[in-house]
Write an enzyme that holds these catalytic residues in place. Structure first.
Site, PDB file in Angstrom:
ATOM      1  N   GLU A 105     -96.824  25.521  18.990  1.00 43.69           N
ATOM      2  CA  GLU A 105     -95.544  24.875  18.726  1.00 43.69           C
ATOM      3  C   GLU A 105     -95.238  24.872  17.219  1.00 43.69           C
ATOM      4  O   GLU A 105     -94.111  25.145  16.806  1.00 43.69           O
ATOM      5  CB  GLU A 105     -95.552  23.445  19.309  1.00 43.69           C
ATOM      6  CG  GLU A 105     -94.337  22.601  19.005  1.00 43.69           C
ATOM      7  CD  GLU A 105     -93.009  23.191  19.461  1.00 43.69           C
ATOM      8  OE1 GLU A 105     -92.997  24.218  20.152  1.00 43.69           O
ATOM      9  OE2 GLU A 105     -91.965  22.622  19.081  1.00 43.69           O
ATOM     10  N   ASN A 154     -74.903   0.948  25.264  1.00 35.78           N
ATOM     11  CA  ASN A 154     -75.715   2.110  24.913  1.00 35.78           C
ATOM     12  C   ASN A 154     -77.169   1.648  24.943  1.00 35.78           C
ATOM     13  O   ASN A 154     -77.503   0.646  24.329  1.00 35.78           O
ATOM     14  CB  ASN A 154     -75.295   2.564  23.498  1.00 35.78           C
ATOM     15  CG  ASN A 154     -76.214   3.601  22.908  1.00 35.78           C
ATOM     16  OD1 ASN A 154     -76.980   4.236  23.615  1.00 35.78           O
ATOM     17  ND2 ASN A 154     -76.127   3.780  21.614  1.00 35.78           N
ATOM     18  N   GLY A 155     -78.022   2.335  25.697  1.00 40.81           N
ATOM     19  CA  GLY A 155     -79.424   1.923  25.776  1.00 40.81           C
ATOM     20  C   GLY A 155     -79.886   1.892  27.226  1.00 40.81           C
ATOM     21  O   GLY A 155     -79.227   2.448  28.104  1.00 40.81           O
ATOM     22  N   LYS A 211     -79.207  26.942  21.682  1.00 43.34           N
ATOM     23  CA  LYS A 211     -79.841  25.711  22.148  1.00 43.34           C
ATOM     24  C   LYS A 211     -80.166  25.788  23.629  1.00 43.34           C
ATOM     25  O   LYS A 211     -81.203  25.336  24.076  1.00 43.34           O
ATOM     26  CB  LYS A 211     -78.909  24.526  21.860  1.00 43.34           C
ATOM     27  CG  LYS A 211     -79.486  23.167  22.216  1.00 43.34           C
ATOM     28  CD  LYS A 211     -80.578  22.770  21.245  1.00 43.34           C
ATOM     29  CE  LYS A 211     -81.323  21.530  21.659  1.00 43.34           C
ATOM     30  NZ  LYS A 211     -82.676  21.499  21.066  1.00 43.34           N
ATOM     31  N   TRP A 255     -73.839   9.312  27.786  1.00 42.86           N
ATOM     32  CA  TRP A 255     -74.929  10.272  27.945  1.00 42.86           C
ATOM     33  C   TRP A 255     -75.800   9.640  29.014  1.00 42.86           C
ATOM     34  O   TRP A 255     -76.538   8.694  28.757  1.00 42.86           O
ATOM     35  CB  TRP A 255     -75.661  10.440  26.608  1.00 42.86           C
ATOM     36  CG  TRP A 255     -76.985  11.105  26.683  1.00 42.86           C
ATOM     37  CD1 TRP A 255     -78.210  10.500  26.788  1.00 42.86           C
ATOM     38  CD2 TRP A 255     -77.256  12.500  26.629  1.00 42.86           C
ATOM     39  NE1 TRP A 255     -79.201  11.442  26.812  1.00 42.86           N
ATOM     40  CE2 TRP A 255     -78.656  12.664  26.715  1.00 42.86           C
ATOM     41  CE3 TRP A 255     -76.446  13.638  26.524  1.00 42.86           C
ATOM     42  CZ2 TRP A 255     -79.259  13.922  26.695  1.00 42.86           C
ATOM     43  CZ3 TRP A 255     -77.050  14.867  26.501  1.00 42.86           C
ATOM     44  CH2 TRP A 255     -78.435  15.013  26.584  1.00 42.86           C
ATOM     45  N   CYS A 307     -75.618   7.043  23.782  1.00 49.82           N
ATOM     46  CA  CYS A 307     -74.190   7.084  24.068  1.00 49.82           C
ATOM     47  C   CYS A 307     -73.469   6.700  22.790  1.00 49.82           C
ATOM     48  O   CYS A 307     -74.087   6.345  21.806  1.00 49.82           O
ATOM     49  CB  CYS A 307     -73.824   6.068  25.141  1.00 49.82           C
ATOM     50  SG  CYS A 307     -74.796   6.209  26.636  1.00 49.82           S
ATOM     51  N   HIS A 311    -111.753  37.562  17.250  1.00 50.24           N
ATOM     52  CA  HIS A 311    -111.543  38.757  18.082  1.00 50.24           C
ATOM     53  C   HIS A 311    -110.272  39.514  17.705  1.00 50.24           C
ATOM     54  O   HIS A 311    -109.795  40.333  18.478  1.00 50.24           O
ATOM     55  CB  HIS A 311    -111.507  38.361  19.558  1.00 50.24           C
ATOM     56  CG  HIS A 311    -112.776  37.707  20.006  1.00 50.24           C
ATOM     57  ND1 HIS A 311    -113.977  38.368  20.080  1.00 50.24           N
ATOM     58  CD2 HIS A 311    -113.028  36.427  20.366  1.00 50.24           C
ATOM     59  CE1 HIS A 311    -114.922  37.532  20.478  1.00 50.24           C
ATOM     60  NE2 HIS A 311    -114.365  36.341  20.661  1.00 50.24           N
ATOM     61  N   GLU A 363     -88.959  30.164  13.941  1.00 52.33           N
ATOM     62  CA  GLU A 363     -87.558  30.130  14.395  1.00 52.33           C
ATOM     63  C   GLU A 363     -86.602  29.592  13.349  1.00 52.33           C
ATOM     64  O   GLU A 363     -85.446  29.976  13.327  1.00 52.33           O
ATOM     65  CB  GLU A 363     -87.400  29.430  15.758  1.00 52.33           C
ATOM     66  CG  GLU A 363     -87.742  27.979  15.837  1.00 52.33           C
ATOM     67  CD  GLU A 363     -87.624  27.411  17.258  1.00 52.33           C
ATOM     68  OE1 GLU A 363     -87.061  28.062  18.149  1.00 52.33           O
ATOM     69  OE2 GLU A 363     -88.102  26.290  17.467  1.00 52.33           O
ATOM     70  N   ARG A 373     -73.048  12.355  20.228  1.00 52.98           N
ATOM     71  CA  ARG A 373     -74.041  11.473  20.852  1.00 52.98           C
ATOM     72  C   ARG A 373     -74.100  11.672  22.371  1.00 52.98           C
ATOM     73  O   ARG A 373     -74.795  10.954  23.068  1.00 52.98           O
ATOM     74  CB  ARG A 373     -73.711  10.009  20.547  1.00 52.98           C
ATOM     75  CG  ARG A 373     -73.714   9.702  19.066  1.00 52.98           C
ATOM     76  CD  ARG A 373     -73.321   8.275  18.803  1.00 52.98           C
ATOM     77  NE  ARG A 373     -74.308   7.344  19.284  1.00 52.98           N
ATOM     78  CZ  ARG A 373     -75.373   6.953  18.617  1.00 52.98           C
ATOM     79  NH1 ARG A 373     -75.592   7.431  17.412  1.00 52.98           N
ATOM     80  NH2 ARG A 373     -76.231   6.102  19.130  1.00 52.98           N
ATOM     81  N   LYS A 430     -92.017  26.712  15.548  1.00 54.47           N
ATOM     82  CA  LYS A 430     -91.042  26.005  14.695  1.00 54.47           C
ATOM     83  C   LYS A 430     -90.846  26.763  13.394  1.00 54.47           C
ATOM     84  O   LYS A 430     -89.730  26.952  12.941  1.00 54.47           O
ATOM     85  CB  LYS A 430     -91.518  24.582  14.354  1.00 54.47           C
ATOM     86  CG  LYS A 430     -91.418  23.531  15.416  1.00 54.47           C
ATOM     87  CD  LYS A 430     -90.030  23.050  15.728  1.00 54.47           C
ATOM     88  CE  LYS A 430     -89.409  23.861  16.809  1.00 54.47           C
ATOM     89  NZ  LYS A 430     -89.711  23.644  18.151  1.00 54.47           N
TER      90      LYS A 430
HETATM   91  C1  G6P Z   1     -84.114  27.974  23.748  1.00 52.34           C
HETATM   92  C2  G6P Z   1     -84.182  26.956  22.622  1.00 52.34           C
HETATM   93  C3  G6P Z   1     -85.583  26.350  22.516  1.00 52.34           C
HETATM   94  C4  G6P Z   1     -86.004  25.780  23.855  1.00 52.34           C
HETATM   95  C5  G6P Z   1     -85.889  26.809  24.972  1.00 52.34           C
HETATM   96  C6  G6P Z   1     -86.047  26.167  26.340  1.00 52.34           C
HETATM   97  O1  G6P Z   1     -84.862  29.090  23.411  1.00 52.34           O
HETATM   98  O2  G6P Z   1     -83.828  27.558  21.396  1.00 52.34           O
HETATM   99  O3  G6P Z   1     -85.610  25.334  21.543  1.00 52.34           O
HETATM  100  O4  G6P Z   1     -87.324  25.324  23.758  1.00 52.34           O
HETATM  101  O5  G6P Z   1     -84.593  27.414  24.967  1.00 52.34           O
HETATM  102  O6  G6P Z   1     -84.967  25.311  26.549  1.00 52.34           O
HETATM  103  P1  G6P Z   1     -84.965  24.127  27.579  1.00 52.34           P
HETATM  104  O7  G6P Z   1     -83.591  23.515  27.438  1.00 52.34           O
HETATM  105  O8  G6P Z   1     -85.187  24.715  28.930  1.00 52.34           O
HETATM  106  O9  G6P Z   1     -86.060  23.183  27.186  1.00 52.34           O
END
Ligand code: G6P
Length: 607
Positions: free
Chosen positions: A480, A100-101, A602, A74, A2, A503, A487, A27, A484
């Protein structure tokens, strides 16, 4: 996470507080509130939604106050409502605080406080106001210290008392707080941005420090009320840098947040002595849990890779067959589901349209449907019948990092909880939890290699393609790492299980095709080593993620990143970090827009 702002001085507090909150909106901003003094009386105003909603409400008010506190929330405990927004007060309405916490033992404290206290919210923070109330006999600092001595958890805290309109007590444990020093005025905030327009002179409170502030004096003590001498620092950051806490991008800040936030994911959710976890939000009886014959983890993107790690954990620890489904596939393939199936939707945002639709479908078919979600009060959190918040705090970089780690940590806790109800021994449970507790320190030692990984990124940044390899629980780590890289750097990359490379992917290998291989010391080490030998024979450059002490690794590879050892099932919590850093530094070296990569969003709320 927060945001907190407080002001005490000679200026009008309201504009400072509101503008300060706007600067802290990154935040989190599900609701906000302020408390100021009007005619000597405290007055609290709150609103749900963005800071603008609060500002709109305040338009009609004419406060003449040079003192006040404010908060942008938050949510962690309690849904997003006006009554759950801060500031909170005690029964008398005189002790007012913003926090906050997470107060981990708030239920216990509430019980001890007894039935005489009247609560207006569902938050852990309000309990703290009532706790301070019981110790208050005219000395606010003493009362705050007495209360904090009984608190377990994290806090960035500002407290004021209606009878003492010239005093502000602030305290820090795990959540940042900065005090800005002006001419007969002080500012307090979660980062320096709200005060930059007024002063560059600040002190950074450390964990366990409490500042007692009046208009003309600042007195810092530790939790035992012993004096602490603080060094006044001159801030050179601009606003954007201050929000990122000095990191050049949110992504890097979030990567470095991981040792802290992973503790938020597990805090108060396990019992070392019983070798088990207790995630109460699951809302299932032991009997219902024992009846589960199949688990399906539904997610998109990074969350689905956390899900694959979860599959290994559930199968190994709980012996429950587990599948991972990409949400957009699940909803159209007529999945076989019954009332002995438990479906988890895993999502950072809690708003991903495909995940949401898949969960609705699972519910319709009679499964138990639960969420593993970051954003409190999000649609997935509301539409599932229980689940767990991962407590990663707001994640602003599009590429997910700390949310992934916290998803993995929560999945491990679930696997333990189910495992202990089935055949998992107490000793194995305890060993896993002990190893989990050691993870944050080990993460820090990986993050300290960031500069070395940056050099590797420089070396490999001009590659057109890359291959990521892992076996067993490190296969989803490879997925993963590869995601990363592609993307944010736009370098084409693929991930393969080590044993499957022969294969297909092996045909791609050449001296221009670097391979990132995860070859840590676990039960598949020898198998993975053979795969790495196969790559070496094809003369592709190799970067290895290897376990500290594996001196032979360098004989196989051009470059090695060493990570501390841990139990195999916990390896993703460590091994993913160097891959995040590698992707980050590569993208920076190529001049990419790291926090906002092209074509991505996002939160994807369309199908
Ligand atoms: C989008 C974002 C990814 C995320 C995915 C799932 O593609 O760019 O970074 O992993 O959505 O999002 P979520 O909010 O459901 O984890």
């Amino acid at each position: 996470m927060c945001g907190i702002v407080a002001y005490i001085g000679n200026k009008q507090a309201l504009p400072i507080l509101i503008n300060g909150l706007r600067r802290l909106e990154y935040r989190g901003y599900d609701s906000a509130g302020i408390a100021v003094f009007d005619d000597g009386k405290p007055c609290t105003i709150k609103a749900v939604g963005k800071i603008d909603n609060l500002a709109e409400k305040l338009k009609t008010q004419n406060f003449d106050s040079t003192f006040g506190i404010a908060h942008t929330r938050w949510a962690t405990h309690g849904s997003v409502t006006e009554s759950n927004a801060h500031p909170h007060a005690d029964c008398t309405g005189k002790i007012i605080l913003a926090h906050n916490g997470i107060i981990e033992n708030y239920r216990e404290l509430k019980e001890k406080l007894g039935a005489n206290h009247v609560y207006k919210s569902e938050t852990d923070s309000e309990v703290l106001a009532h706790l301070i109330e019981t110790y208050y006999t005219g000395d606010l600092r003493k009362a705050v210290l007495e209360a904090l001595a009984r608190v377990r958890g994290t806090y960035g805290l500002v407290v004021m008392h209606a009878d003492r309109p010239g005093q502000l007590v602030v305290a820090r444990m795990g959540s940042p707080l900065v005090v800005g020093i002006g001419e007969e005025e002080y500012f307090v905030a979660s980062d320096a941005t709200p005060m930059l327009a007024y002063t560059k002179k600040v002190i950074f409170l450390e964990d366990g420090e409490v500042a007692d502030i009046s208009r003309t004096q600042l007195h810092t003590v530790n939790l035992k009320d012993h004096n602490v001498t603080k060094h006044v620092e001159e801030i050179e950051w601009d606003e954007a840098q201050a929000q990122k806490q000095g990191f050049p991008h949110f992504m890097l800040k979030e990567i470095f947040d991981q040792p802290n936030v992973v503790q938020d994911a597990i805090r108060g959710r396990y019992k070392l002595e019983d070798g088990t976890a207790h995630l109460g939000g699951l809302n299932m009886s032991d009997e219902q849990m024992r009846s589960i014959k199949r688990i399906i983890l539904i997610a998109c993107g990074t969350a689905s890779y956390a899900g694959i790690v979860g599959k290994y954990m559930f199968e190994r620890l709980a012996g429950i067959p587990t599948e991972v489904d990409v949400a957009s596939e699940f909803r159209y393939r007529d999945p076989i589901i019954d009332n002995q199936t438990l479906v988890f939707g895993i999502s950072q945002s809690g708003e991903t349209a495909d995940t949401l639709a898949a969960l609705k479908e699972a519910k319709r078919k009679g499964a138990f449907v639960r969420g593993i979600v970051n954003v409190v009060g999000s649609t997935i959190a509301r539409e599932t019948d229980g689940g767990t918040y991962i407590h990663a705090g707001p994640e602003l970089a599009v590429a997910s990092t700390k949310a992934y780690t916290n998803m993995v940590a929560v999945l491990l806790l679930y696997a333990l909880q189910f495992g202990r109800l089935n055949k998992l021994s107490i000793a194995t449970g305890q060993r896993l939890l002990q190893a989990l507790v050691e993870i944050p320190e080990k993460m820090k030692s990986i993050l300290s290699q960031s500069d070395k990984i940056k050099e590797l990124a420089e070396k490999y940044k001009n590659s057109r393609d890359m291959l990521y390899l892992g076996r067993g629980i490190n296969f989803p780590v490879a997925l993963e790492g590869s995601l990363k890289l592609k993307e944010i750097s736009y370098i084409h990359s693929e991930a393969y299980p080590g044993g499957e490379m022969k294969h297909g992917a092996i045909a791609l290998l050449s001296p221009e095709f670097p391979v990132m291989a995860i070859m840590t010391k676990n039960q598949l080490y020898d198998k993975m080593r053979s795969n790495v030998e196969e790559i070496k024979a094809r003369k592709a450059p190799i970067i290895l993620v290897a376990t500290e002490g594996d001196d032979k690794a360098i004989e196989l590879a051009q470059d090695v990143i060493y990570v501390p050892p841990t139990m195999e099932l916990l390896e993703p919590l460590l091994n993913t970090l160097p891959l995040q850093l590698f992707a980050y530094h590569t993208a920076v070296a190529l001049g990419r827009d790291v926090d906002r990569p092209r074509n991505l969003a996002k939160s994807v709320t369309v199908e």
